[in-house]
Enzyme design. Structure first.
Site, mmCIF file in Angstrom:
data_model
loop_
_atom_site.group_PDB
_atom_site.id
_atom_site.type_symbol
_atom_site.label_atom_id
_atom_site.label_comp_id
_atom_site.label_asym_id
_atom_site.label_seq_id
_atom_site.Cartn_x
_atom_site.Cartn_y
_atom_site.Cartn_z
ATOM 1 N N ASN A 9 0.869 -1.178 0.000
ATOM 2 C CA ASN A 9 0.000 0.000 0.000
ATOM 3 C C ASN A 9 0.905 1.226 0.000
ATOM 4 O OD1 ASN A 9 -1.804 2.027 0.422
ATOM 5 N ND2 ASN A 9 -2.538 1.324 2.417
ATOM 6 N N LYS A 11 0.129 4.205 -0.450
ATOM 7 C CA LYS A 11 -0.569 5.388 0.091
ATOM 8 C C LYS A 11 -0.338 6.597 -0.825
ATOM 9 C CE LYS A 11 -0.426 3.274 4.626
ATOM 10 N NZ LYS A 11 -0.471 3.396 6.071
ATOM 11 N N HIS A 87 -9.736 0.885 4.685
ATOM 12 C CA HIS A 87 -8.500 1.192 5.409
ATOM 13 C C HIS A 87 -8.804 2.185 6.524
ATOM 14 C CE1 HIS A 87 -4.447 2.497 6.329
ATOM 15 N NE2 HIS A 87 -4.028 1.407 5.708
ATOM 16 N N GLU A 89 -7.260 4.674 7.531
ATOM 17 C CA GLU A 89 -7.076 6.081 7.149
ATOM 18 C C GLU A 89 -8.312 6.610 6.420
ATOM 19 O OE1 GLU A 89 -3.314 5.425 5.249
ATOM 20 O OE2 GLU A 89 -2.447 5.003 7.215
ATOM 21 N N GLU A 156 -5.471 -5.014 10.458
ATOM 22 C CA GLU A 156 -4.503 -3.944 10.724
ATOM 23 C C GLU A 156 -4.901 -3.207 12.003
ATOM 24 O OE1 GLU A 156 -2.314 -2.615 6.908
ATOM 25 O OE2 GLU A 156 -4.098 -1.399 7.078
ATOM 26 N N GLY A 162 2.269 2.401 11.022
ATOM 27 C CA GLY A 162 3.265 3.477 10.976
ATOM 28 C C GLY A 162 3.886 3.809 12.321
ATOM 29 N N SER A 198 3.178 -1.901 10.547
ATOM 30 C CA SER A 198 4.610 -1.910 10.882
ATOM 31 C C SER A 198 5.343 -3.193 10.475
ATOM 32 C CB SER A 198 4.821 -1.615 12.374
ATOM 33 O OG SER A 198 4.446 -0.279 12.655
HETATM 34 P P1 13P Z 1 2.805 0.586 7.780
HETATM 35 O O1 13P Z 1 3.357 -0.688 7.180
HETATM 36 O O2 13P Z 1 3.531 1.809 7.339
HETATM 37 O O3 13P Z 1 2.646 0.460 9.264
HETATM 38 O O4 13P Z 1 1.321 0.744 7.184
HETATM 39 C C1 13P Z 1 0.449 -0.323 7.230
HETATM 40 C C2 13P Z 1 -0.718 -0.012 6.407
HETATM 41 O O5 13P Z 1 -1.506 0.875 6.709
HETATM 42 C C3 13P Z 1 -0.924 -0.801 5.174
HETATM 43 O O6 13P Z 1 -2.199 -0.630 4.666
#
Ligand code: 13P
Length: 237
Positions: A9, A11, A87, A89, A156, A162, A198
């Site tokens: 991802n 982003k 997601h 976010e 997740e 993150g 992470s």
């Molecule tokens: P990170 O791997 O940066 O923690 O992000 C995970 C994520 O949101 C994947 O969709």
């Protein structure tokens, strides 16, 4: 169980010069157990290569006056085969509800996209011991009226995204078996569950020993192909 998959991802993380460098670095990637989900405007650069391409979000209608949105029909006919939905976010910044996500899943399946449905609890919910309740609610509503044949779940935990913090292998394994049990109860069918949050080139070896995990959804570490390659090799080869 079938082969494990690794999903990137990306982003909204790269500018045009970063993306050019990234594209050069993935030129020789030849692995159909890998799905890369770029920022949607960059998707055409990733198509017609030897891995799958996913989109990070879509709207629930096929065509129409929805300024700024991209549809499942448009994505599929461009060559996109996977979609990330729900997601945290999107739930957090764009106020997407389980009900909207359910409608989006239906629209995507109708258009032959494979859905990666993200679910997860916040730190506060975890501390209040509400993880299972939250995950069950997300699953029940998001999967209502849906044939799960082309759906994958990505677990997740929001507090692991993150943050360089992951749950223990035992916690991840327990939560994934809870998710699989809930889905089996709802649908009388098995579902694949990925872990995300992470995941990086250093912890992948250990995370990959969790026996019921069917793959990984990777954010930050997927934007550096040297790191992502370590993850791909560990999980799929
Ligand atoms: P990170 O791997 O940066 O923690 O992000 C995970 C994520 O949101 C994947 O969709």
């Amino acid at each position: 169980m079938g082969k494990k998959i690794v999903v990137a991802n990306l982003k909204m993380s790269m500018n045009t010069s970063d993306i050019n460098i990234y594209l050069k670095s993935i030129k020789n990637l030849n692995n159909k157990n890998v799905v890369i989900c770029p920022t949607s405007i960059y998707i055409p650069y990733f198509l017609k290569q030897h891995f799958y391409v996913g989109i990070q979000n879509v709207y629930k209608e096929d065509l129409g006056a929805y300024t700024g949105e991209v549809s499942p029909l448009q994505a599929y006919t461009m060559g996109v085969r996977y979609v990330i939905l729900g997601h945290s976010e999107r739930r957090n910044y764009f106020k997407e509800t389980n009900e909207l996500i359910n409608e989006k899943i239906k629209a995507c399946l109708k258009n032959n996209l494979k859905v990666i449905l993200c679910i997860g609890e916040s730190k506060e919910e975890k501390d209040l011991l509400k993880t299972k309740r939250v995950l069950k609610k997300q699953l029940v509503t998001c999967l209502d009226g849906i044939d799960i044949k082309n759906v994958i779940i990505a677990y997740e935990p929001i507090w692991a995204i993150g943050t360089k913090v992951t749950p223990t292998n035992l916690e991840i394994g327990d939560t994934i078996s809870f998710i699989k049990d809930v889905v089996y109860e709802l649908k009388s069918d098995a579902i694949k569950v990925l872990y995300g949050g992470s995941v990086n080139e250093k912890n992948i070896k250990e995370l990959n020993t969790i026996s019921n995990v069917d793959g990984f959804l990777v954010g930050g570490a997927s934007t550096d192909f040297n790191k992502f390659k370590v993850i791909i090799e560990e999980v799929t080869e």
